[in-house]
Design an enzyme around this catalytic site. Structure first.
Site, PDB file in Angstrom:
ATOM      1  N   THR A   1     -11.347  38.796 -23.735  1.00 38.79           N
ATOM      2  CA  THR A   1     -11.375  40.249 -23.899  1.00 38.79           C
ATOM      3  C   THR A   1     -11.641  40.661 -25.345  1.00 38.79           C
ATOM      4  O   THR A   1     -12.233  41.711 -25.596  1.00 38.79           O
ATOM      5  CB  THR A   1     -10.054  40.861 -23.414  1.00 38.79           C
ATOM      6  OG1 THR A   1      -9.860  40.522 -22.042  1.00 38.79           O
ATOM      7  CG2 THR A   1     -10.051  42.377 -23.541  1.00 38.79           C
TER       8      THR A   1
ATOM      9  N   SER B   1     -11.659  33.461 -20.096  1.00 38.04           N
ATOM     10  CA  SER B   1     -10.802  32.273 -20.097  1.00 38.04           C
ATOM     11  C   SER B   1     -10.481  31.804 -18.680  1.00 38.04           C
ATOM     12  O   SER B   1      -9.991  30.688 -18.492  1.00 38.04           O
ATOM     13  CB  SER B   1      -9.511  32.534 -20.870  1.00 38.04           C
ATOM     14  OG  SER B   1      -8.684  33.477 -20.225  1.00 38.04           O
TER      15      SER B   1
ATOM     16  N   THR C   1      -6.875  35.978 -22.749  1.00 37.40           N
ATOM     17  CA  THR C   1      -5.420  35.907 -22.573  1.00 37.40           C
ATOM     18  C   THR C   1      -4.983  35.264 -21.266  1.00 37.40           C
ATOM     19  O   THR C   1      -3.858  34.771 -21.172  1.00 37.40           O
ATOM     20  CB  THR C   1      -4.801  37.316 -22.650  1.00 37.40           C
ATOM     21  OG1 THR C   1      -5.364  38.148 -21.624  1.00 37.40           O
ATOM     22  CG2 THR C   1      -5.034  37.942 -24.014  1.00 37.40           C
TER      23      THR C   1
END
Length: 324
Positions: free
Chosen positions: A12, A58, A91
């Site tokens: 992000t 991720s 994250t």
């Protein structure tokens, strides 16, 4: 001035969306040079070098990516002029990457992960401040020898305890029951406690030992869950982690399946709760399972994979889970 190397992997923090908005964005739109351009005062913290290692969500990171990342950091750590490292990361799996690196890296130089919950195009993007604090932490003397760390939302978190606990707010990470190990006040780290688990140069794990990645899966237990999924994992996996209810428990039908599976492959009991500890009890004696201690299911999977990769047997795996 210290020198810090930044390895950007996407997430992000690299995302773009509608100007001002925090949702509906797409990862991988900005590269490292664009991220650094938004961090005011970064050049005063350290001499910076870096590269765009990946630019992905991720969610898409793989064991191969982890090995490549670890290899780059270990090679760069041999440079006498390199003092620390920052990894920008999505994250969603940041805690998994941090824990893997914490177990396999062989350097005492600071390695700090960070990211953001809001895209770079949001009105109040959190990425620039998180990256600023991560660079400062990686350049600090205080961070040496403390294993892999994360800097996020003014917190310093250890790789073995960090967990994403909020999928919306900017203070998305916690050290769970153990709390954070310190705070970042702009560029100054304030350590409150030190990581006590074995890490980096104090572990038995190396990237060289990972010639092959054993397949380890996670089975999530819920009330009246069908145990047949365990049959599939028993036939296809080399190790299994159970995200059990409460302190890593499950129903009688699951116990019957697990009893047979644990004779063939190691089965680790973890908890879906996220806090607390799964300790040795009669369930392990009865079924031949291994308690996962304080590790979350995703981290238990990483540790079990590494243990299997180095050829550990059932008894040794039990000892490994006590140590890490």
């Amino acid at each position: 001035m210290k020198k810090v190397y930044i390895l950007a992997t996407g997430g992000t923090i690299s995302a773009a969306g509608c100007e001002g908005k925090t949702t509906g964005y797409h990862d991988g739109k900005f590269e490292l040079k664009d991220l650094l351009a938004r961090v005011k005062g970064a050049e005063k913290l350290a001499k910076l070098e870096g590269e765009q290692v990946l630019n992905i969500s991720s969610d898409d990171i793989t064991w191969g990516d982890w090995l490549s990342l670890a290899g780059k950091i270990e090679k760069l750590s041999l440079r006498s002029d390199m003092d620390g490292f920052v990894v920008t990361h999505g994250t969603n799996t940041l805690e998994e990457t941090a824990y893997f690196l914490n177990l396999v890296l062989k350097t005492e130089k600071p390695v700090v992960l960070t990211g953001s919950m809001r895209p770079a195009t949001a009105n109040s993007a959190d990425g620039p401040q998180n990256l600023y604090e991560a660079i400062a932490l990686a350049a600090s003397e205080e961070a040496k020898g403390k294993g892999v760390l994360a800097a996020f939302s003014d917190l310093i978190l250890s790789a073995d305890r960090i967990q994403k606990v909020n999928c919306f707010r900017t203070d998305a990470f916690s050290g769970r029951d153990f709390g954070c190990i310190g705070y970042m006040q702009d560029s100054v780290p304030k350590f409150l406690q030190y990581p006590v688990e074995n890490h980096t140069t104090h572990t038995r794990f190396t990237t060289e030992a990972l010639k092959r990645i054993p397949r380890v899966e996670i089975a999530y237990f819920s009330a009246d869950a069908d145990p047949e999924i365990l049959e599939f994992y028993g036939k296809t996996a080399e190790g299994l982690v159970i995200a059990g209810a409460g302190s890593g428990l499950f129903s009688k039908p699951w116990k019957e399946k697990i009893r047979g599976i644990a004779r063939e492959i190691p089965v680790v009991r973890s908890s879906r709760v996220g806090n607390g500890m799964v300790s040795q009890d009669h369930c392990d004696e009865e079924l031949g399972t291994i308690p996962g201690g304080t590790l979350t299911p995703v981290k238990a999977r990483i540790l079990l994979t590494l243990a299997l990769a180095m050829g550990a047997g059932q008894g040794e795996i039990g000892e490994i889970f006590k140590q890490y």
